[in-house]
Each structure stands twice: as C-alpha cells, then as structure tokens.
Scaffold this motif. Sequence first.
Motif, PDB file in Angstrom:
ATOM      1  N   ASN A 161       0.843  -0.960  -0.148  1.00 18.45           N
ATOM      2  CA  ASN A 161       0.478  -0.222   0.391  1.00 18.45           C
ATOM      3  C   ASN A 161       0.566   1.079  -0.284  1.00 18.45           C
ATOM      4  OD1 ASN A 161      -2.283  -1.288   0.270  1.00 18.45           O
ATOM      5  ND2 ASN A 161      -3.103  -0.862   2.360  1.00 18.45           N
ATOM      6  N   VAL A 162       1.412   1.068   0.615  1.00 18.84           N
ATOM      7  CA  VAL A 162       2.484   2.532   1.330  1.00 18.84           C
ATOM      8  C   VAL A 162       3.684   2.663  -0.253  1.00 18.84           C
ATOM      9  CG1 VAL A 162       4.187   3.963   2.205  1.00 18.84           C
ATOM     10  CG2 VAL A 162       2.905   2.342   3.519  1.00 18.84           C
ATOM     11  N   ARG A 163       3.577   1.744  -0.993  1.00 15.43           N
ATOM     12  CA  ARG A 163       4.730   1.829  -2.128  1.00 15.43           C
ATOM     13  C   ARG A 163       4.011   2.676  -3.564  1.00 15.43           C
ATOM     14  NH1 ARG A 163       9.179  -2.066  -4.914  1.00 15.43           N
ATOM     15  NH2 ARG A 163       9.502  -0.495  -6.814  1.00 15.43           N
ATOM     16  N   ASP A 164       2.528   1.738  -3.051  1.00  9.63           N
ATOM     17  CA  ASP A 164       1.563   2.308  -4.464  1.00  9.63           C
ATOM     18  C   ASP A 164       1.313   3.597  -4.335  1.00  9.63           C
ATOM     19  OD1 ASP A 164       1.023  -0.337  -5.364  1.00  9.63           O
ATOM     20  OD2 ASP A 164      -0.915  -0.449  -4.469  1.00  9.63           O
ATOM     21  N   LEU A 165       1.046   4.246  -2.523  1.00  9.23           N
ATOM     22  CA  LEU A 165       1.227   5.913  -2.597  1.00  9.23           C
ATOM     23  C   LEU A 165       2.420   6.649  -3.016  1.00  9.23           C
ATOM     24  CD1 LEU A 165      -0.676   6.009   1.054  1.00  9.23           C
ATOM     25  CD2 LEU A 165      -1.484   6.362  -1.270  1.00  9.23           C
ATOM     26  N   VAL A 166       3.792   6.226  -2.852  1.00  9.83           N
ATOM     27  CA  VAL A 166       5.060   6.757  -3.051  1.00  9.83           C
ATOM     28  C   VAL A 166       5.181   6.884  -4.785  1.00  9.83           C
ATOM     29  CG1 VAL A 166       7.456   6.313  -3.769  1.00  9.83           C
ATOM     30  CG2 VAL A 166       5.994   6.122  -1.280  1.00  9.83           C
ATOM     31  N   GLU A 167       4.274   5.448  -5.507  1.00 11.07           N
ATOM     32  CA  GLU A 167       3.924   5.964  -6.701  1.00 11.07           C
ATOM     33  C   GLU A 167       3.105   6.655  -7.198  1.00 11.07           C
ATOM     34  OE1 GLU A 167       3.933   1.993  -7.936  1.00 11.07           O
ATOM     35  OE2 GLU A 167       5.963   0.999  -7.332  1.00 11.07           O
ATOM     36  N   LEU A 168       2.119   6.643  -5.994  1.00  7.95           N
ATOM     37  CA  LEU A 168       1.521   7.902  -6.649  1.00  7.95           C
ATOM     38  C   LEU A 168       1.595   9.471  -6.729  1.00  7.95           C
ATOM     39  CD1 LEU A 168      -1.771   8.448  -7.169  1.00  7.95           C
ATOM     40  CD2 LEU A 168      -2.025   8.742  -5.287  1.00  7.95           C
ATOM     41  N   PHE A 169       1.975   9.654  -6.332  1.00  3.08           N
ATOM     42  CA  PHE A 169       2.741  11.113  -5.832  1.00  3.08           C
ATOM     43  C   PHE A 169       3.432  11.471  -6.924  1.00  3.08           C
ATOM     44  CE2 PHE A 169      -0.123  10.621  -2.228  1.00  3.08           C
ATOM     45  CZ  PHE A 169      -0.968  11.935  -2.269  1.00  3.08           C
TER      46      PHE A 169
END
Length: 349
Positions: A161-169
């Motif tokens: 989940n956190v990696r997905d957020l970093v990639e989103l931003f």
Amino acid sequence: MISPTRIYLEPAAAELPRGREVLDRFPDAELVEVAGHWQIPELHGDEANARRWVRIKREALVLGVKKSLSARPNGRSAHFIAPSTANGCAMACAYCYVPRRKGYSNPITVFANIEQITGYLARHVARQGAMAQPDQVDDRAWVYDIGENSDCSVDALVSDNVRDLVELFRGLPTAKASFATKYVNRDLLDWDPRGRTRVRFSLMPERTAKLLDIRTSPVAERLAALDDFRAAGYEVHVNLSPVVVHDGWLEDWRELLEALGDAASPETRAQLAAEVIMLTHNRALHEVNLRWHPRAEELLWRPGLQEVKRSEGGGVNVRYRAGLKRGLLDELLALIDRHAPYLRVRYAF
C-alpha cells in the motif's frame, strides 16, 4: 518486527487483489473472519493483558476495507490528512496517541481497497489545482499526510500500500506525500520517489528513546539513514518529538542536535526542516502503562508540570502547563539556534 500467526479478516477484503496478496504473504497464519475491522472482541479489553501487548502486535494482523474516504484539512504537518491505508502499529511507544478502538495494543490493520483510496486521492489533488503561494507546510506543493494512524515504514513490511502511494504522488506535480517514522526500512530506498514524498524521521535523545520508544529503530540508526533517503530521492525532514521534560533534558537534546549535524551531509542539511512537538499524554494510557512499563511513567506523568486537556472525543489528556510550556519550548528553540542553526523549524507547539 511482525510475524502474524492470526489474521482477523473481513471477507470483502479477501476478495480484493491487495487482500489476497497479504494473505499469500503470510500463508501459515490462522484466518478468523470478522464482521468488521473494528468489531473484534478478542482485541478489545486487552488492557487487562498489558504484558501481552508486544506479542499481540507481533502476532496479530487485521485485514479490512476502508469504508469512508476523506482528506481532512490539517495545516500544521500537512495541508491534508489522506484517508488511511492502514492503522495501528507493530511498535509500542509508551506515549502513543494513535486511536485505540481495537484495544490499547492496537495491532496493524491493512486496508485492501487501495485502488479506491489512490483514485480518491488523485481526484482530490486534481481539484486543488496549483498552490497559490508558499506557506509553512511547503513552498509549492499540497502536502498529504499518508501515515496519521500508523507508521508507513512498518506498514510496508505487510503490504504494498505505501509503495502504491509513493508511486501515485511521484506522478502528481502539484502534491507531495508525507509521513513520520521511527523505523528504518531500507526497502523504501529503491522506490524512486523523485522528491514527491517527504519522510519525517522522528527523533528524541537516545537515553529517553531507550525507555519510551519500544520496538523502534535506534536513534543512531535513524540518523544514519538521513543521507541515504535524501540521496534516494526523498525529501527528508525530522520530527523532534515528543519533547519530554526531565532532569538533564536540555543537555540530552544538545547531544542529539550535535549528532544530527554530524550525521547529515551539507546536501541533506540544506533541505532539512523540523517539527517540534511537546509531549501530550493520556490518563487512561498512564494507568495501563503502570501495569507493564511503570518506569516510562516516571517521565511521562508529571502532575506538578502538567495540566488537563480534554480531547475532542472526551478523553482526559495532560500536557505541560501553558505558561510553563512556552518557556520550555523557547529553551529548546534557543538550543536549536545555537547547535543546529541550519535546521528550519516549520512549527513548534
């Protein structure tokens, strides 16, 4: 840090790709279906089993679905608090303020509907447009705290989940993600955030951290990570928090500030900024801590220095008395000016 032997599972979470990934990551764990991630009687009332808390944090995991999605205005650490992709924590800091509706041990809950959450955030960022003028949060980007109720570095041990957020931003030029952490997870160094995620390493003097920061990375390890995370493309800040007053506290902070200067390269110091947060404690947590970690309360519970502050939820919190707190804070800020003049304090309270 975490090795789940039992996963409390909302059935809807198991039907989602992220839910299946988490279950596949821990194939030997016992699965216990629950009606909702807050409705777990076994985890409520564990105040009576305080000595089992660390075991509960290590061995229990909750997998659920985030029902309500909203980005709440903040204005201090971030412009907005993003909807959580997790709550709870595998660490056991004695002063932890994180909501305790799963019981005070508060093991990690992972939310499996990550696509809904990232989609909501992308739309929310788009609605903001470009930031009109700099403020104390950031010079040019809307900042979203993605870890209000958990530690993202630890969450990344459990799911992507956190990696997905970093990639989103990474792909949102008008916004940044931000989270505070007490755990050095070097897997994050490979994520290529391109300056769009701010990592705030929480720091306190080592002598105090050894007593209060249970199951966290040693302060020296956090300091040693600053340059590496900056070089990997993160914006690196520090949280000087919580500031706990005791005999010799200013000398301890002087030593930490000197260690910070020694650890951070000129490039890291040039982009470093700090939040300074004085201790707020909780009466109920104080009473529970007395059962499993009474030495911590010798520092945290100081009636002669503190006053009652009612929380929005009606809880009884204590903080340093208003007049005293201002003077204590000014002493620490003066210490920063002398021993870490490069360190911009974004806010202090």
